[in-house]
Design an enzyme around this catalytic site. Structure first.
Site, short mmCIF file in Angstrom:
data_model
loop_
_atom_site.label_atom_id
_atom_site.label_comp_id
_atom_site.label_asym_id
_atom_site.label_seq_id
_atom_site.Cartn_x
_atom_site.Cartn_y
_atom_site.Cartn_z
NE ARG A 140 -6.26 -4.10 -19.49
CZ ARG A 140 -6.34 -4.24 -21.00
NH1 ARG A 140 -5.71 -5.36 -21.69
NH2 ARG A 140 -6.99 -3.61 -21.77
CD GLU A 146 -4.64 5.21 0.73
OE1 GLU A 146 -4.56 5.58 1.53
OE2 GLU A 146 -5.81 4.48 0.17
CE LYS A 169 -5.92 1.10 -25.14
NZ LYS A 169 -6.79 2.43 -25.45
CG ASP A 199 -6.62 9.63 -24.68
OD1 ASP A 199 -5.48 8.88 -24.77
OD2 ASP A 199 -7.59 9.02 -24.45
CB THR A 218 -3.34 3.06 -22.43
OG1 THR A 218 -3.18 3.27 -23.77
CG2 THR A 218 -4.90 3.48 -21.92
CE1 TYR A 255 -4.25 0.89 -0.33
CE2 TYR A 255 -4.59 -1.32 0.54
CZ TYR A 255 -4.96 -0.40 -0.15
OH TYR A 255 -6.29 -0.21 -0.65
C1 LIG Z 1 -8.00 2.46 -24.61
C2 LIG Z 1 -8.24 3.96 -24.59
C3 LIG Z 1 -8.66 4.53 -23.27
C4 LIG Z 1 -8.96 3.75 -22.25
O1 LIG Z 1 -8.24 2.79 -21.82
P1 LIG Z 1 -8.61 1.70 -20.69
O2 LIG Z 1 -7.23 1.19 -20.18
O3 LIG Z 1 -9.23 0.59 -21.49
O4 LIG Z 1 -9.56 2.58 -19.67
C5 LIG Z 1 -8.71 5.87 -23.14
N1 LIG Z 1 -8.73 6.72 -24.42
C6 LIG Z 1 -8.03 6.27 -25.42
C7 LIG Z 1 -8.03 7.04 -26.62
C8 LIG Z 1 -8.21 4.87 -25.65
O5 LIG Z 1 -7.76 4.25 -26.82
#
Ligand SMILES: *Cc1c(COP(=O)(O)O)cnc(C)c1O
Length: 405
Positions: free
Chosen positions: A230, A47, A224, A195, A221, A45
């Site tokens: 993740r 925090e 990807k 994003d 993220t 933990y």
């Molecule tokens: C995948 C994605 C997210 C969300 O990610 P999670 O880990 O699935 O919550 C947010 N924004 C974009 C553009 C994404 O492709």
């Protein structure tokens, strides 16, 4: 481990090995990333933030979090004088929620690409909490080129005067002109929030324009194209970071998943290597090869091609729905998702398109030749030609490119 879960792990391992994975948001993390995820950091933990924790015993944890932050800055060439990094978001959705929660008062306007045009749920779609707390001002692509129309975007922004403009989505195949987005944001008095979840690995590999010279806030993220665990990260300019850190913890999250932070640090190290740069270049090369071959076989590719790791195919153009296409392909061992295309005349439940991405199969070592084979297999399955034979060939091809264990 108990037999039931053990069995499911075995089955999933088999499923992955036997299929061709074209899901644009998926990848295969390295053994080192998985080892970090299963490491002792799992149990702690922590925090708070480095040197400001609520629990004892966090000396090593502090060093880990600082290392991840330092590697994040280094990978994307941003200075500690200008940018702060939060590596605690559990995933992309809470990261985006935290940014909006920190910077945008309730009920205010956020301008973003609509989900139907290639945006993301967390950019203010009605079904997402972001669409309930804030009002989305949507933008899309133009009908003819199916690319962002920056003139139109400026017009929408000047009329709506949104508090922020979000760039980046989950089904947009073209480069985004961040410089123009910056100009538009400045003219409308908006924060520019990028994003880069989908293309972060391509930015890291220097194969896609970096948003950092222009953005105020960048989220991503890490699982990807970046090929990590993740999880997610938030980069923000110094004037926004105190509010963003508070929004992540204690605003939205509790204790950070330090095993994820460890795995992010490992992935950031991997993404800084020459091998990863080569990987990013091959991902795009493969996507272009696959799109070109499908086009040659008579399939309509949205926006006529791709600059990235993904593209959309308008299967309805040949009288097949996206739902049917993804189901038939799954039965044959090709895994991808149905997807809305711009100005889709069908419904989100069974849209006109499928989305195809190459990050996962490129990790498995496939190149342009295999992409051409895959295009042929997709073509055969969707047009129901030599189905039994094609299924066999798909399995053989998948097995020739095993997933590293
Ligand atoms: C995948 C994605 C997210 C969300 O990610 P999670 O880990 O699935 O919550 C947010 N924004 C974009 C553009 C994404 O492709």
């Amino acid at each position: 481990m108990d037999k039931e879960v053990r069995k499911l792990i075995r089955e999933e391992t088999q499923r992955r090995d036997d299929s061709i994975n074209l899901i644009a948001s998926e990848n295969y993390a390295s053994k080192d990333v998985r080892e970090a995820l299963g490491s002792v950091f799992l149990d702690k933990y922590a925090e708070g933030y480095p040197a400001e924790r609520y629990y004892a015993g966090n000396g090593v944890i502090d060093a880990l979090e600082k290392l991840a932050i330092q590697r994040a800055r280094k990978l994307f060439s941003v200075s500690s004088g200008e940018w702060d990094v939060n590596v605690q978001p559990y995933s992309g959705s809470p990261a985006n929620l935290a940014v909006l929660h920190a910077l945008i008062p309730r009920g205010e306007k956020i301008m973003a690409m609509s989900l139907a045009m290639g945006g993301h749920l967390t950019h203010g779609h009605k079904a997402s909490v972001t669409g309930k707390i804030w009002e989305q001002v949507p933008y899309g692509v133009d009908r003819l080129r199916e690319e962002i129309d920056y003139g139109e975007l400026l017009h929408i922004a000047l009329v709506a005067r949104p508090k922020c403009i979000i760039a980046g989505g989950s089904a947009y195949a073209r480069k985004i002109d961040f410089k123009r987005m910056r100009t538009i944001a400045d003219e409308a008095g908006s924060i520019l929030f990028v994003d880069m979840s989908h293309f972060a690995g391509l930015v890291a590999g220097k194969m896609y324009p970096s948003p950092f010279p222009y953005a105020d806030v960048v989220t991503t993220t890490t699982h990807k194209t970046l090929r990590g665990p993740r999880a997610a990260m938030i980069f923000s300019k110094k004037n926004y970071s105190p509010a963003i850190n508070k929004a992540v913890f204690p605003g939205i999250q509790g204790g950070p998943h330090m095993n994820q932070v460890a795995a992010i640090a490992v992935a950031l190290h991997e993404a800084g290597t020459p091998a990863f740069r080569k990987y990013a270049s091959r991902v795009i090369e493969n996507a272009k090869a696959l799109a070109n071959e499908l086009e040659r076989l008579g399939w309509r590719i949205v926006s006529n091609g791709t600059d990235t790791h993904l593209f959309l195919v308008d299967v309805a153009h040949r009288g097949i729905s996206g739902g049917v296409a993804s189901r038939e392909l799954e039965k044959a061992g090709i895994i991808l998702n149905k997807n809305m295309i711009p100005f889709d005349a069908r419904t989100p439940g069974d849209p006109s398109g499928i989305r195809i991405g190459t990050p996962a199969m490129t990790t498995r070592g496939m190149g342009m030749r295999e992409m051409r084979y895959i295009a042929g297999y997709i073509h055969a399955i969707l047009l129901k030609k030599n189905v039994a034979e094609t299924k066999k060939m798909i399995k053989i091809l998948a097995k020739k490119f095993p997933i590293a264990r």
